[in-house]
Design a protein around this motif. Structure first.
Motif: not given
Length: 69
Positions: A14-17, A29-35
Motif C-alpha cells: 500500500q505504501e508503494a502504491i 510496485i515491485a521496484n518500490a518494495l525493499k525486499s
C-alpha cells in the motif's frame, strides 16, 4: 488452510502504491518494495488487497494500475 499474508507485507504494498498517486503498475510496485517478492506472490497479494477493498484495480492484465481508495 492457506497461509496468512503478513500485515507488514500488505502495508508495504500500500505504501508503494501511495508513492504514485496516478496509479502504480506491477513493476513499479515491485521496484518500490525493499525486499524482493516473486512476481506471482505479488500478484496474489494485490488480488487479496483488491478483494479486501484496500486497493482499487483499474484496467486489466498488463495494463492494470493500482490506486488507493
Amino acid at each position: 488452510m492457506p497461509k496468512r499474508i503478513p500485515e507488514d507485507a500488505l502495508t508495504a504494498i500500500q505504501e508503494a502504491i501511495r508513492l504514485r498517486p496516478e496509479g502504480a503498475d506491477l513493476p513499479a510496485i515491485a521496484n518500490a518494495l525493499k525486499s524482493a517478492v516473486p512476481k506471482r506472490t505479488l500478484q496474489y497479494r494485490l488480488k487479496y488487497l483488491v478483494d479486501a477493498r484496500r486497493v482499487v484495480k483499474v484496467g486489466d492484465d498488463r495494463w492494470a494500475k493500482y490506486l488507493l481508495p
